[in-house]
Write an enzyme that holds these catalytic residues in place. Sequence first.
Site, PDB file in Angstrom:
ATOM      1  CD  GLN A 307      -1.124   0.005   3.760  1.00  0.00           C
ATOM      2  OE1 GLN A 307      -1.552  -1.109   4.067  1.00  0.00           O
ATOM      3  NE2 GLN A 307      -1.412   1.091   4.458  1.00  0.00           N
ATOM      4  CB  CYS A 313      -4.924  -1.043   5.363  1.00  0.00           C
ATOM      5  SG  CYS A 313      -5.834  -0.003   6.508  1.00  0.00           S
ATOM      6  CG  HIS A 449      -3.438  -2.683   9.421  1.00  0.00           C
ATOM      7  ND1 HIS A 449      -3.331  -1.875   8.316  1.00  0.00           N
ATOM      8  CD2 HIS A 449      -2.697  -3.794   9.148  1.00  0.00           C
ATOM      9  CE1 HIS A 449      -2.560  -2.464   7.414  1.00  0.00           C
ATOM     10  NE2 HIS A 449      -2.169  -3.629   7.884  1.00  0.00           N
TER      11      HIS A 449
END
Length: 502
Positions: A307, A313, A449
């Site tokens: 990324q 993410c 995340h």
Amino acid sequence: MLLLMILLPGLLLPAGPGAALGAGALRDLEDARDPAALEAARFALESYSREADERRGPARLGAIRRAQAQGSYHPVNLTVLPCRTWKEKNRYIFRVVNGIKYYLDVTLLLTSPCSQDGFANQDAAVCENPVEPEQLACHFEVWSQPWMNRKRLVKQECRPAEPSEKVQSAASLEPEEPTRAKAPEEPLRSEALSQNASIQLISLFNDFLTTYKKSYEDERETKRRLQIFAENLEKARTIQELDQGTAEYGVTKFSDLTEDEFRSLYLNPLLAKLPARPMKPAAIPSDPPPAEWDWREHGAITGVKDQGMCGSCWAFSVTGNVEGQWFLRRGTLVSLSEQELVDCDGLDHACGGGLPSNAYEAIEQLGGLETEGDYSYEGHKQSCSFSTSKVAVYINSSVEISRDETEIAAWLAKNGPISIALNAFAMQFYRKGVSHPFRLLCNPWMIDHAVLLVGYGTRGRTPFWAIKNSWGKNWGEQGYYYLYRGSRACGMNTMCSSAVVD
Ligand SMILES: *[C@@H]1O[C@H](CO)[C@@H](O)[C@H](O)[C@H]1NC(C)=O
Ligand SMILES: *[C@@H]1O[C@H](CO)[C@@H](O)[C@H](O)[C@H]1NC(C)=O
Ligand SMILES: *[C@@H]1O[C@H](CO)[C@@H](O)[C@H](O)[C@H]1NC(C)=O
């Protein structure tokens, strides 16, 4: 042994220094053998001994009767971070772990003065009738910032132990030598040690610069990065010490970033803050899940992607899931475009973060996803250049999967990889093995995340989840993270979802 902890009825404990900043729940450490509690107790005893009554013999740790710990947090001002695009408020305070406070009830054993040769105040009359060593019941509060290697005794209250608090045999948690008579380190030796330490540090830093092809603009910046690198090694060591799994932590490609930099460049705090769009609950298969499963072995997973310095993410987690769903429904594995979501998903915030539940909705509204090849990843937001004629896959809806880890496994084995979110606390310095972070450091409510759950199994005796990350192949185990399975570690069970292709 005396390691059994007697649980006293709950005491109400006053809040400590960290509490003013925001404190997590006070929790019992189930095991008095808990190395962190023992270390805190030893530290308290050392501080206590320095000031203790000179007429008494040295004190030793008899038992930890109760140990509790509380995480505390300090606020980080997110206006300086790129996640400021959140609409409702242009700024909010995000909390990061700042330290841990230990509340300890311990029994100390005092050596009888009579047993000590050359002890100053020997009283012949008393020593003719030697008595049991005296025992003290102490309440200690120790404030600890593990990665700063900093501890402070913030409270101590000692009184003669009640019979119920006494340690039965004279054995102690500590070896016999008195804590007070610690020989001062020879200055020469410690100088040599620290010289060695800095030589080692610099050689590690050089390896790091070579391995990850890093360079900085000038010497000042290089020195600053070396300093951060050293602090991060210390932090990784602490995470390592407190880890309950088999993971190895240490130097990674993120070792020159401060926690705030790492958070703002790679993580997605919106996950914990924004309410997820409600989705239909997924049907959970009634059969128990197989003992292990891995979608990589069934061709449902594309290679690990990167990324870059962009909090996208959520887009990688969702494309990974859709790639799996498309493969399982249509039989072809197609690598899909994250950049399309970064540019065209108006419900999310591009590099500032997003939610998988919004991304599914956006894919439905747009009419599908292009391939990675047609709409390739740039790692920053551009204007949307999506074209319906290039749509490679579509989805029809999305579902929310259970929070129960057994049900998650059952769904995964039958239906495909799952988009999940977790607290990435232990991931900055993760190298390999099954990560099982100390619970207080990996708060399940602070998920930041999004990743892809691709399988599960057991290594040795350690059950794990196999997680595809989006930080490149040169992170973790060829881009993968292995996380302990069965304790809802790091909140991995709190945001499980999937697209549906009809
Ligand atoms: C957060 O940052 C903004 C902008 O720099 C500043 O005005 C504000 O006072 C800060 N708030 C806190 C709590 O530090
Ligand atoms: C310093 O490192 C050298 C070589 O690694 C080793 O032989 C020596 O014993 C070390 N000195 C100390 C004080 O640890
Ligand atoms: C799923 O979506 C596709 C594309 O929008 C559509 O052609 C198809 O009919 C949908 N399937 C169902 C069962 O609604």
